[in-house]
Scaffold this motif. Structure first.
Motif, PDB file in Angstrom:
ATOM      1  N   TYR A  94       0.750  -1.151  -0.029  1.00  0.00           N
ATOM      2  CA  TYR A  94       0.005  -0.039  -0.020  1.00  0.00           C
ATOM      3  C   TYR A  94       0.925   1.349   0.153  1.00  0.00           C
ATOM      4  CZ  TYR A  94      -3.722  -3.424   0.968  1.00  0.00           C
ATOM      5  OH  TYR A  94      -4.461  -4.404   0.947  1.00  0.00           O
ATOM      6  N   THR A 150       2.840   3.356  -4.435  1.00  0.00           N
ATOM      7  CA  THR A 150       1.611   3.814  -5.301  1.00  0.00           C
ATOM      8  C   THR A 150       2.198   4.407  -6.733  1.00  0.00           C
ATOM      9  OG1 THR A 150       1.564   6.057  -4.377  1.00  0.00           O
ATOM     10  CG2 THR A 150      -0.050   4.518  -3.608  1.00  0.00           C
ATOM     11  N   PHE A 163      -3.939   5.561   0.381  1.00  0.00           N
ATOM     12  CA  PHE A 163      -3.739   4.580  -0.667  1.00  0.00           C
ATOM     13  C   PHE A 163      -4.912   4.889  -1.714  1.00  0.00           C
ATOM     14  CE2 PHE A 163      -4.505   0.492  -2.871  1.00  0.00           C
ATOM     15  CZ  PHE A 163      -3.084   0.471  -3.584  1.00  0.00           C
ATOM     16  N   LEU A 177      -4.778   7.036  -5.496  1.00  0.00           N
ATOM     17  CA  LEU A 177      -5.099   6.529  -6.637  1.00  0.00           C
ATOM     18  C   LEU A 177      -6.323   7.178  -7.466  1.00  0.00           C
ATOM     19  CD1 LEU A 177      -4.572   2.726  -6.010  1.00  0.00           C
ATOM     20  CD2 LEU A 177      -3.309   4.139  -7.269  1.00  0.00           C
TER      21      LEU A 177
END
Length: 117
Positions: free
Chosen positions: A46, A49, A77, A81
């Motif tokens: 995690y 990224t 996380f 994203l």
């Protein structure tokens, strides 16, 4: 009944998985992995990224396999994203593998980040 063989362009399907490993396109990889249009590589979990965000323009959704059971992912996380424009779907790793293969066969723009079972 007529069976049609599924062919994958450059993307690689998940062939199998087991304790601590995934078999992808015939190759066994141990530990967490990511499968993106740019390739298959070890994934740092995690906190990792950068590679996932870099693929944001090439995928519509990222399936995150959380291991043997579905689990929460860190909110930072997900925020990172989604901020890059990637939809995030969380599921247990076996379900993520199956869903990825189905959508990959349909030609969909999908990515995968997996923690082993």
């Amino acid at each position: 009944m007529r069976l049609t063989e599924i062919t994958y362009s450059e993307a690689r399907p998940i062939d199998g998985y087991g304790p601590g490993f995934f078999r992808i396109g015939g190759k066994v990889l141990e530990g967490a992995v990511s499968i993106l249009p740019g390739g298959i590589r070890a994934w740092g979990g995690y906190d990792d990224t950068a590679t996932l965000v870099a693929a944001a323009a090439e995928i519509d959704v990222l399936f995150v396999g959380t291991g043997a059971e579905i689990a929460q992912i860190p909110s930072a996380f997900r925020a990172t994203l989604e901020g890059a424009g990637v939809g995030v779907e969380i599921m247990a790793s076996p379900a993520a593998c199956r869903t990825y293969n189905v959508l990959l066969a349909e030609g969909r723009r999908v990515g995968l980040a997996l923690i082993p079972v």
